[in-house]
Design a protein around this motif. Structure first.
Motif, short mmCIF file in Angstrom:
data_model
loop_
_atom_site.label_atom_id
_atom_site.label_comp_id
_atom_site.label_asym_id
_atom_site.label_seq_id
_atom_site.Cartn_x
_atom_site.Cartn_y
_atom_site.Cartn_z
N ARG A 92 0.85 -1.19 0.00
CA ARG A 92 0.00 0.00 0.00
C ARG A 92 0.89 1.25 0.00
NH1 ARG A 92 -5.50 0.62 1.60
NH2 ARG A 92 -6.06 2.76 2.16
N THR A 93 0.60 2.19 -0.88
CA THR A 93 1.37 3.43 -0.98
C THR A 93 0.43 4.62 -0.90
OG1 THR A 93 1.24 3.70 -3.39
CG2 THR A 93 2.95 2.24 -2.55
N ASP A 94 0.96 5.74 -0.41
CA ASP A 94 0.16 6.95 -0.27
C ASP A 94 1.08 8.15 -0.41
OD1 ASP A 94 -1.89 8.70 0.20
OD2 ASP A 94 -1.91 8.42 2.37
N GLY A 95 0.85 8.98 -1.45
CA GLY A 95 1.68 10.17 -1.64
C GLY A 95 1.68 10.63 -3.07
N PRO A 96 2.69 11.44 -3.45
CA PRO A 96 2.77 11.96 -4.82
C PRO A 96 2.75 10.82 -5.83
CG PRO A 96 4.35 13.08 -3.41
CD PRO A 96 3.78 11.96 -2.60
N TYR A 97 1.99 11.02 -6.92
CA TYR A 97 1.82 9.98 -7.94
C TYR A 97 2.45 10.45 -9.25
CZ TYR A 97 -0.35 6.62 -11.06
OH TYR A 97 -0.55 5.63 -11.99
N PRO A 98 3.27 9.60 -9.94
CA PRO A 98 3.52 8.19 -9.62
C PRO A 98 4.79 7.95 -8.81
CG PRO A 98 4.36 8.66 -11.81
CD PRO A 98 3.80 9.97 -11.29
N GLN A 99 5.44 9.02 -8.31
CA GLN A 99 6.74 8.87 -7.67
C GLN A 99 6.72 7.91 -6.49
OE1 GLN A 99 5.23 11.71 -8.40
NE2 GLN A 99 6.59 13.00 -9.63
N THR A 100 5.72 8.05 -5.59
CA THR A 100 5.67 7.18 -4.42
C THR A 100 5.50 5.73 -4.82
OG1 THR A 100 4.72 8.99 -3.12
CG2 THR A 100 4.50 6.76 -2.23
N LEU A 101 4.65 5.49 -5.80
CA LEU A 101 4.43 4.13 -6.28
C LEU A 101 5.71 3.55 -6.87
CD1 LEU A 101 2.53 1.76 -7.00
CD2 LEU A 101 1.97 2.99 -9.12
N GLN A 102 6.42 4.32 -7.69
CA GLN A 102 7.65 3.82 -8.31
C GLN A 102 8.75 3.59 -7.28
OE1 GLN A 102 8.11 6.92 -11.28
NE2 GLN A 102 7.13 5.68 -12.87
N THR A 103 8.82 4.46 -6.26
CA THR A 103 9.80 4.27 -5.19
C THR A 103 9.53 2.98 -4.43
OG1 THR A 103 10.14 6.66 -4.95
CG2 THR A 103 10.78 5.27 -3.09
N THR A 104 8.26 2.73 -4.13
CA THR A 104 7.90 1.50 -3.43
C THR A 104 8.20 0.28 -4.28
OG1 THR A 104 6.18 2.63 -2.17
CG2 THR A 104 5.98 0.24 -2.39
N TRP A 105 7.90 0.38 -5.59
CA TRP A 105 8.19 -0.74 -6.50
C TRP A 105 9.67 -1.08 -6.46
CZ3 TRP A 105 4.30 -1.28 -10.91
CH2 TRP A 105 4.42 -2.51 -11.53
N ALA A 106 10.54 -0.05 -6.50
CA ALA A 106 11.98 -0.29 -6.44
C ALA A 106 12.39 -0.87 -5.09
CB ALA A 106 12.73 1.01 -6.71
N ALA A 107 11.74 -0.41 -4.00
CA ALA A 107 12.09 -0.88 -2.66
C ALA A 107 11.70 -2.33 -2.44
CB ALA A 107 11.42 0.01 -1.61
N THR A 108 10.77 -2.86 -3.22
CA THR A 108 10.47 -4.28 -3.08
C THR A 108 11.71 -5.13 -3.38
OG1 THR A 108 9.67 -4.54 -5.36
CG2 THR A 108 8.05 -3.91 -3.69
N ALA A 109 12.52 -4.66 -4.32
CA ALA A 109 13.74 -5.40 -4.69
C ALA A 109 14.88 -5.12 -3.71
CB ALA A 109 14.17 -5.05 -6.11
N THR A 110 15.05 -3.85 -3.32
CA THR A 110 16.19 -3.50 -2.48
C THR A 110 15.97 -3.84 -1.01
OG1 THR A 110 15.34 -1.24 -2.23
CG2 THR A 110 16.89 -1.63 -4.02
N ASP A 111 14.72 -3.79 -0.54
CA ASP A 111 14.45 -3.97 0.89
C ASP A 111 13.60 -5.20 1.20
OD1 ASP A 111 15.80 -1.60 1.15
OD2 ASP A 111 14.04 -0.37 1.54
N TRP A 112 12.45 -5.33 0.49
CA TRP A 112 11.47 -6.31 0.95
C TRP A 112 11.86 -7.74 0.60
CZ3 TRP A 112 7.79 -9.94 -0.58
CH2 TRP A 112 6.85 -10.28 0.40
N PHE A 113 12.16 -8.02 -0.67
CA PHE A 113 12.48 -9.41 -1.04
C PHE A 113 13.74 -9.93 -0.34
CE2 PHE A 113 9.56 -8.69 -4.65
CZ PHE A 113 8.78 -9.84 -4.51
N PRO A 114 14.83 -9.13 -0.19
CA PRO A 114 15.99 -9.66 0.54
C PRO A 114 15.70 -9.93 2.01
CG PRO A 114 16.64 -7.80 -0.84
CD PRO A 114 15.14 -7.84 -0.83
N SER A 115 14.62 -9.36 2.56
CA SER A 115 14.33 -9.48 3.99
C SER A 115 13.18 -10.44 4.30
CB SER A 115 13.97 -8.09 4.57
OG SER A 115 14.97 -7.14 4.28
N ASN A 116 12.57 -11.02 3.28
CA ASN A 116 11.40 -11.85 3.49
C ASN A 116 11.51 -13.14 2.68
OD1 ASN A 116 9.13 -10.16 5.02
ND2 ASN A 116 10.25 -8.76 3.69
N PRO A 117 10.90 -14.24 3.19
CA PRO A 117 11.06 -15.55 2.53
C PRO A 117 10.12 -15.74 1.35
CG PRO A 117 9.72 -15.79 4.49
CD PRO A 117 10.14 -14.34 4.44
#
Length: 287
Positions: free
Chosen positions: A229-254
């Motif tokens: 879930r994202t909330d903020g400037p569009y589409p910047q917040t969405l694109q930042t979150t999309w990138a963070a799934t690779a840099t932060d979320w997937f390396p930290s979750n099974p």
């Protein structure tokens, strides 16, 4: 994943041919996930990195001047000086003969090394959803992938739909994800900028819902989804979150990515669409 990516880089350096699928199995993951994580973290597709590294090493051989150009071409996997020359110019912007004479210009690609940094201080609002098979229906087109900013090709596609068509689609949708969806499918696993994908502007329906003849459809098999879930400037917040799934979320979750469409549901937005609350749905499976 960090260890697997560094091992992949080592293999690129040491092997004449790289079997990415076999390496992915050795690492306990899939080729699809491995390529997606590499391109997201490296900022370039694996195939492009391999090409740049091969031409960086080839340039050193050219400058040394010990071997003739055909021998260098064959050593680096090319059957002729013409094919080698095209690849060489594509990376360095100059012919091998000119570089041998002048010593340059050269555009070298340093060897990558992935390192884990301490980040993730901002929690990601995520849930895992197990969904039965469903269908995505709407208006589809082929567009080039653009990583940053608004994609004008998608904008043009949506603007070409009459206003009443949006209301018609919303009336048809009868399952999650809710509302009008921005769907990307058939994405190159390398996620190369400019590569083509299928974009569908539509809604989600159950498998039992009939698809009108004038709409395109994407069949989605049963599976799990990571929903961000994202909330903020569009589409910047969405694109930042999309990138963070690779840099932060997937390396930290099974979890790891599996093939399938990615979907964005716009839950709320201001009238000029400069800010929005969105849900990003990514197909996942246990790592």
């Amino acid at each position: 994943m960090i260890s697997a990516l560094n091992r992949l880089v080592d293999v690129v350096e040491d092997a004449d041919e790289v079997d990415v699928s076999a390496l992915a199995r050795e690492f306990g993951t899939t080729e699809y996930h491995l390529r997606r994580m590499f391109s997201s973290l490296a900022g370039m597709p694996l195939s492009e990195y391999m090409r740049r590294r091969r031409m960086t090493l080839a340039a050193a051989d050219v400058v040394r001047g010990v071997d003739d150009l055909l021998s260098i071409a064959v050593r680096h996997g090319y059957g002729s000086t013409e094919a080698f020359g095209r690849a060489f110019r594509g990376v360095h912007g100059a012919n091998p003969g000119d570089v041998r004479r002048d010593g340059g210009p050269l555009r070298t690609q340093p060897r990558l090394r992935f390192r884990l940094s301490v980040e993730g201080s901002i929690p990601m609002d995520t849930r895992i959803v197990d969904r039965p098979a469903f269908r995505l229906i709407g208006h589809a087109t082929r567009v080039p992938l653009i990583h940053h900013g608004v994609n004008p090709h998608i904008q043009e596609h949506i603007a070409g739909l009459p206003g009443e068509e949006h209301e018609r689609l919303k009336a048809i949708g009868d399952t999650e994800p809710p509302g009008l969806l921005q769907v990307c499918d058939d994405l190159d696993p390398d996620s190369a900028e400019g590569s083509e994908l299928t974009y569908l502007h539509g809604v989600a329906v159950t498998r039992d819902t009939a698809t009108p003849d004038d709409l395109d459809a994407i069949e989605v098999p049963a599976g799990r989804w990571a929903v961000f879930r994202t909330d903020g400037p569009y589409p910047q917040t969405l694109q930042t979150t999309w990138a963070a799934t690779a840099t932060d979320w997937f390396p930290s979750n099974p979890w790891r990515l599996r093939p399938g469409p990615s979907m964005v549901a716009i839950l709320h937005r201001n009238p000029n669409f400069t800010t929005a609350t969105c849900e990003l749905w990514l197909p996942v499976e246990p790592a």
